[in-house]
Design a protein around this motif. Structure first.
Motif, short mmCIF file in Angstrom:
data_model
loop_
_atom_site.label_atom_id
_atom_site.label_comp_id
_atom_site.label_asym_id
_atom_site.label_seq_id
_atom_site.Cartn_x
_atom_site.Cartn_y
_atom_site.Cartn_z
N GLY A 18 0.86 -1.19 0.01
CA GLY A 18 -0.06 -0.05 0.03
C GLY A 18 0.73 1.28 -0.08
N CYS A 19 0.17 2.40 -0.10
CA CYS A 19 1.14 3.51 -0.31
C CYS A 19 -0.12 4.88 0.40
CB CYS A 19 1.20 3.96 -1.73
SG CYS A 19 3.11 4.69 -1.74
N GLY A 20 0.59 5.49 0.76
CA GLY A 20 -0.29 6.74 1.48
C GLY A 20 -0.29 7.78 0.61
N ASN A 21 -1.01 9.10 1.06
CA ASN A 21 -0.97 10.26 0.12
C ASN A 21 -0.65 11.21 1.19
OD1 ASN A 21 -1.30 11.91 -1.78
ND2 ASN A 21 -3.27 11.94 -1.95
N ASP A 22 0.57 11.31 1.68
CA ASP A 22 1.02 12.40 2.53
C ASP A 22 2.36 13.24 2.21
OD1 ASP A 22 3.19 10.60 3.01
OD2 ASP A 22 2.41 9.65 4.92
N ALA A 23 2.81 13.68 2.99
CA ALA A 23 3.95 14.68 2.66
C ALA A 23 5.20 13.87 2.18
CB ALA A 23 4.30 15.54 4.23
N THR A 24 5.18 12.60 2.35
CA THR A 24 6.39 11.56 1.86
C THR A 24 6.09 11.01 0.70
OG1 THR A 24 5.55 9.70 3.06
CG2 THR A 24 6.83 11.27 4.32
N THR A 25 4.92 10.98 0.07
CA THR A 25 4.73 10.61 -1.04
C THR A 25 5.10 11.19 -2.40
OG1 THR A 25 2.47 9.44 -0.23
CG2 THR A 25 2.63 9.61 -2.41
N ALA A 26 5.87 10.21 -3.09
CA ALA A 26 6.30 10.92 -4.53
C ALA A 26 5.78 9.89 -5.60
CB ALA A 26 7.86 11.09 -4.62
N ARG A 27 5.62 10.40 -6.78
CA ARG A 27 5.34 9.82 -7.92
C ARG A 27 5.88 9.76 -9.19
NH1 ARG A 27 1.30 11.90 -5.13
NH2 ARG A 27 -0.37 10.58 -4.32
N ALA A 28 5.95 8.66 -10.01
CA ALA A 28 6.73 8.44 -11.22
C ALA A 28 6.29 7.49 -12.09
CB ALA A 28 8.27 8.28 -10.87
N GLU A 29 6.80 7.24 -13.15
CA GLU A 29 6.33 6.15 -14.08
C GLU A 29 7.49 4.84 -14.15
OE1 GLU A 29 4.99 7.53 -17.78
OE2 GLU A 29 3.01 8.09 -16.97
N THR A 30 7.06 3.66 -14.31
CA THR A 30 8.02 2.59 -14.74
C THR A 30 8.53 2.99 -15.89
OG1 THR A 30 6.53 1.08 -15.30
CG2 THR A 30 6.80 1.11 -13.00
N SER A 31 9.46 1.89 -16.38
CA SER A 31 9.94 1.87 -17.74
C SER A 31 8.77 1.36 -18.74
CB SER A 31 11.15 1.13 -18.06
OG SER A 31 11.12 -0.30 -17.31
N ASP A 32 7.84 0.62 -18.14
CA ASP A 32 6.81 0.20 -19.01
C ASP A 32 5.46 1.40 -19.00
OD1 ASP A 32 7.19 -2.08 -20.12
OD2 ASP A 32 6.21 -3.32 -18.90
N GLY A 33 5.75 2.51 -18.23
CA GLY A 33 4.85 3.64 -18.31
C GLY A 33 3.77 3.32 -17.12
N LEU A 34 3.86 2.37 -16.42
CA LEU A 34 2.77 2.15 -15.30
C LEU A 34 3.25 3.25 -14.11
CD1 LEU A 34 2.71 -1.72 -15.04
CD2 LEU A 34 1.18 0.01 -16.08
N PRO A 35 2.20 3.70 -13.76
CA PRO A 35 2.18 4.79 -12.26
C PRO A 35 2.80 4.00 -11.05
CG PRO A 35 -0.02 4.64 -12.82
CD PRO A 35 0.47 3.74 -13.83
#
Length: 130
Positions: free
Chosen positions: A38-55
């Protein structure tokens, strides 16, 4: 026994008192095994994409030392059970930077593949880069 590294938590964007104002210690003992539950949505959360383009998202369950802070990875369309064979791990840390390795499981006809991400905790908003 869990392995650990010292890691600097995000600092506030403005000057003033240190990160304690946001409930984070100035530094933590970081468990090098990354959890995929799981993952939170707080001050520590960062997002990117995999080399396959998945979030993909990375966040932290912060704990005051001597307890370990946990790193958590979530990738859209994958469950924690799919990472059990080879869990994501932190392979390096320096100040506000982490190097995270994620081996993605075989999907349909695609073989397993490995992505490396750099997580920067601050100052300001955390960043995640492939």
């Amino acid at each position: 026994a869990a392995a650990s590294r010292r890691f600097a938590m995000p600092q506030p964007a403005s000057s003033g008192s240190p990160s304690r104002r946001f409930g984070f210690p100035d530094s933590v003992l970081l468990d090098t095994v990354v959890h995929a539950d799981g993952c939170g949505n707080d001050a520590t959360t960062a997002r990117a994409e995999t080399s396959d383009g998945l979030p993909v998202e990375v966040s932290f369950v912060v704990a005051d030392p001597p307890a370990f802070t946990r790193c958590v990875v979530r990738c859209s369309g994958l469950t924690a059970g799919e990472f059990l064979k080879e869990p994501p791990c932190i392979i390096g840390a320096d100040g506000a930077f982490l190097l995270i390795r994620v081996i993605f499981p075989r999907r349909l006809e695609r073989r397993c593949f490995t992505d490396f991400f750099v997580y920067r905790s601050g100052p300001g908003t955390p960043l995640l880069e492939l």
